[in-house]
Design a protein around this motif. Structure first.
Motif, PDB file in Angstrom:
ATOM      1  N   TYR A  15     -11.899  -7.282  -3.769  1.00 59.16           N
ATOM      2  CA  TYR A  15     -11.112  -6.739  -2.666  1.00 59.16           C
ATOM      3  C   TYR A  15     -10.087  -7.752  -2.201  1.00 59.16           C
ATOM      4  O   TYR A  15     -10.153  -8.943  -2.516  1.00 59.16           O
ATOM      5  CB  TYR A  15     -12.036  -6.372  -1.500  1.00 59.16           C
ATOM      6  CG  TYR A  15     -12.576  -7.600  -0.814  1.00 59.16           C
ATOM      7  CD1 TYR A  15     -11.933  -8.111   0.313  1.00 59.16           C
ATOM      8  CD2 TYR A  15     -13.678  -8.280  -1.310  1.00 59.16           C
ATOM      9  CE1 TYR A  15     -12.399  -9.269   0.926  1.00 59.16           C
ATOM     10  CE2 TYR A  15     -14.137  -9.428  -0.707  1.00 59.16           C
ATOM     11  CZ  TYR A  15     -13.500  -9.919   0.403  1.00 59.16           C
ATOM     12  OH  TYR A  15     -13.935 -11.067   0.994  1.00 59.16           O
ATOM     13  N   SER A  16      -9.153  -7.268  -1.421  1.00 63.72           N
ATOM     14  CA  SER A  16      -8.195  -8.116  -0.712  1.00 63.72           C
ATOM     15  C   SER A  16      -8.006  -7.528   0.678  1.00 63.72           C
ATOM     16  O   SER A  16      -8.351  -6.373   0.924  1.00 63.72           O
ATOM     17  CB  SER A  16      -6.841  -8.150  -1.432  1.00 63.72           C
ATOM     18  OG  SER A  16      -6.954  -8.821  -2.661  1.00 63.72           O
ATOM     19  N   VAL A  17      -7.442  -8.315   1.568  1.00 69.97           N
ATOM     20  CA  VAL A  17      -7.068  -7.841   2.894  1.00 69.97           C
ATOM     21  C   VAL A  17      -5.549  -7.835   2.950  1.00 69.97           C
ATOM     22  O   VAL A  17      -4.911  -8.860   2.719  1.00 69.97           O
ATOM     23  CB  VAL A  17      -7.659  -8.721   4.009  1.00 69.97           C
ATOM     24  CG1 VAL A  17      -7.186  -8.255   5.373  1.00 69.97           C
ATOM     25  CG2 VAL A  17      -9.184  -8.725   3.924  1.00 69.97           C
ATOM     26  N   VAL A  18      -4.981  -6.655   3.201  1.00 71.30           N
ATOM     27  CA  VAL A  18      -3.528  -6.488   3.267  1.00 71.30           C
ATOM     28  C   VAL A  18      -3.215  -5.699   4.534  1.00 71.30           C
ATOM     29  O   VAL A  18      -3.756  -4.599   4.730  1.00 71.30           O
ATOM     30  CB  VAL A  18      -2.991  -5.744   2.028  1.00 71.30           C
ATOM     31  CG1 VAL A  18      -1.503  -5.470   2.159  1.00 71.30           C
ATOM     32  CG2 VAL A  18      -3.286  -6.532   0.751  1.00 71.30           C
ATOM     33  N   VAL A  23      -8.466  -3.514   0.838  1.00 70.49           N
ATOM     34  CA  VAL A  23      -7.990  -2.716  -0.289  1.00 70.49           C
ATOM     35  C   VAL A  23      -8.687  -3.166  -1.565  1.00 70.49           C
ATOM     36  O   VAL A  23      -9.054  -4.331  -1.711  1.00 70.49           O
ATOM     37  CB  VAL A  23      -6.458  -2.814  -0.463  1.00 70.49           C
ATOM     38  CG1 VAL A  23      -5.734  -2.234   0.739  1.00 70.49           C
ATOM     39  CG2 VAL A  23      -6.012  -4.231  -0.728  1.00 70.49           C
ATOM     40  N   PHE A  24      -8.880  -2.212  -2.469  1.00 68.97           N
ATOM     41  CA  PHE A  24      -9.412  -2.545  -3.789  1.00 68.97           C
ATOM     42  C   PHE A  24      -8.957  -1.499  -4.795  1.00 68.97           C
ATOM     43  O   PHE A  24      -8.585  -0.392  -4.435  1.00 68.97           O
ATOM     44  CB  PHE A  24     -10.944  -2.668  -3.767  1.00 68.97           C
ATOM     45  CG  PHE A  24     -11.682  -1.421  -3.385  1.00 68.97           C
ATOM     46  CD1 PHE A  24     -12.072  -0.497  -4.339  1.00 68.97           C
ATOM     47  CD2 PHE A  24     -12.003  -1.181  -2.060  1.00 68.97           C
ATOM     48  CE1 PHE A  24     -12.768   0.651  -3.984  1.00 68.97           C
ATOM     49  CE2 PHE A  24     -12.703  -0.036  -1.695  1.00 68.97           C
ATOM     50  CZ  PHE A  24     -13.089   0.872  -2.657  1.00 68.97           C
ATOM     51  N   ARG A  25      -8.983  -1.904  -6.070  1.00 67.86           N
ATOM     52  CA  ARG A  25      -8.658  -0.983  -7.156  1.00 67.86           C
ATOM     53  C   ARG A  25      -9.942  -0.542  -7.826  1.00 67.86           C
ATOM     54  O   ARG A  25     -10.900  -1.305  -7.934  1.00 67.86           O
ATOM     55  CB  ARG A  25      -7.773  -1.664  -8.206  1.00 67.86           C
ATOM     56  CG  ARG A  25      -6.378  -1.868  -7.735  1.00 67.86           C
ATOM     57  CD  ARG A  25      -5.476  -2.324  -8.831  1.00 67.86           C
ATOM     58  NE  ARG A  25      -6.110  -3.277  -9.738  1.00 67.86           N
ATOM     59  CZ  ARG A  25      -5.446  -4.018 -10.600  1.00 67.86           C
ATOM     60  NH1 ARG A  25      -4.150  -3.921 -10.694  1.00 67.86           N
ATOM     61  NH2 ARG A  25      -6.065  -4.868 -11.373  1.00 67.86           N
ATOM     62  N   THR A  26      -9.930   0.685  -8.293  1.00 69.45           N
ATOM     63  CA  THR A  26     -11.083   1.219  -8.997  1.00 69.45           C
ATOM     64  C   THR A  26     -10.605   2.269  -9.995  1.00 69.45           C
ATOM     65  O   THR A  26      -9.437   2.634 -10.015  1.00 69.45           O
ATOM     66  CB  THR A  26     -12.119   1.797  -8.006  1.00 69.45           C
ATOM     67  OG1 THR A  26     -13.330   2.068  -8.706  1.00 69.45           O
ATOM     68  CG2 THR A  26     -11.597   3.042  -7.312  1.00 69.45           C
ATOM     69  N   GLN A  73       2.958   0.215  -5.326  1.00 71.56           N
ATOM     70  CA  GLN A  73       3.732  -0.904  -5.848  1.00 71.56           C
ATOM     71  C   GLN A  73       3.596  -2.129  -4.938  1.00 71.56           C
ATOM     72  O   GLN A  73       3.413  -3.250  -5.426  1.00 71.56           O
ATOM     73  CB  GLN A  73       5.204  -0.526  -5.972  1.00 71.56           C
ATOM     74  CG  GLN A  73       6.073  -1.654  -6.499  1.00 71.56           C
ATOM     75  CD  GLN A  73       7.537  -1.261  -6.582  1.00 71.56           C
ATOM     76  OE1 GLN A  73       7.899  -0.107  -6.409  1.00 71.56           O
ATOM     77  NE2 GLN A  73       8.378  -2.237  -6.846  1.00 71.56           N
ATOM     78  N   ASP A  74       3.671  -1.916  -3.629  1.00 72.50           N
ATOM     79  CA  ASP A  74       3.521  -3.022  -2.682  1.00 72.50           C
ATOM     80  C   ASP A  74       2.156  -3.692  -2.826  1.00 72.50           C
ATOM     81  O   ASP A  74       2.051  -4.924  -2.808  1.00 72.50           O
ATOM     82  CB  ASP A  74       3.718  -2.542  -1.248  1.00 72.50           C
ATOM     83  CG  ASP A  74       5.166  -2.187  -0.936  1.00 72.50           C
ATOM     84  OD1 ASP A  74       6.061  -2.538  -1.737  1.00 72.50           O
ATOM     85  OD2 ASP A  74       5.394  -1.542   0.106  1.00 72.50           O
ATOM     86  N   GLN A  78       1.210  -7.594  -3.782  1.00 72.85           N
ATOM     87  CA  GLN A  78       0.606  -8.447  -2.755  1.00 72.85           C
ATOM     88  C   GLN A  78      -0.784  -8.940  -3.120  1.00 72.85           C
ATOM     89  O   GLN A  78      -1.209  -9.997  -2.645  1.00 72.85           O
ATOM     90  CB  GLN A  78       0.528  -7.687  -1.433  1.00 72.85           C
ATOM     91  CG  GLN A  78       1.879  -7.390  -0.829  1.00 72.85           C
ATOM     92  CD  GLN A  78       1.737  -6.612   0.464  1.00 72.85           C
ATOM     93  OE1 GLN A  78       1.008  -7.013   1.365  1.00 72.85           O
ATOM     94  NE2 GLN A  78       2.424  -5.491   0.552  1.00 72.85           N
ATOM     95  N   VAL A  79      -1.512  -8.184  -3.902  1.00 74.52           N
ATOM     96  CA  VAL A  79      -2.900  -8.531  -4.206  1.00 74.52           C
ATOM     97  C   VAL A  79      -2.924  -9.485  -5.394  1.00 74.52           C
ATOM     98  O   VAL A  79      -2.354  -9.199  -6.438  1.00 74.52           O
ATOM     99  CB  VAL A  79      -3.715  -7.251  -4.489  1.00 74.52           C
ATOM    100  CG1 VAL A  79      -5.098  -7.598  -5.002  1.00 74.52           C
ATOM    101  CG2 VAL A  79      -3.802  -6.407  -3.228  1.00 74.52           C
TER     102      VAL A  79
END
Length: 109
Positions: A15-18, A23-26, A73-74, A78-79
């Motif tokens: 995860y990341s904090v934005v 946020v995370f990808r799966t 895209q952002d 950022q991550v």
């Protein structure tokens, strides 16, 4: 924590904090993808055995799929951390909008 096949499950994600959201990808259709549209609890812990210290943070919020192409895209820009498993299509972004945070620090004298 999510409910999959009628059972609750705790699933690890990178995860990341934005912008004050987690946020995370799966991969679409995966267990973590099932949280979209629901209220979730997200927990992060850290233990430093050498110093006998640690902390735990618990976040409550609503998860949703990020679908706007500009927002996707952002996030990709950022991550800095990507998913560790490289065998699946992890192109789906999930954002948890934080409703509440609690936590604690543990220090052993």
């Amino acid at each position: 924590m999510v409910t999959t096949a009628g059972r609750e499950a705790i699933l690890p994600v990178n995860y990341s904090v934005v912008d004050r959201s987690v946020v995370f990808r799966t991969a679409p259709g995966s267990g973590p993808a099932e949280v979209t549209g629901t209220n979730v609890v997200f927990e992060v812990d850290h233990v430093d055995e050498a110093l006998s210290q640690g902390w735990s943070v618990l976040i409550r919020g609503r998860a949703h799929r990020v679908e706007d192409p500009k927002a996707v895209q952002d996030l990709a820009e950022q991550v800095y951390s990507g998913p560790w498993p490289g065998d699946d299509d992890r192109s789906m972004w999930v954002r948890i909008d934080v409703d509440g945070i609690s936590g604690r620090r543990i220090d052993v004298p």
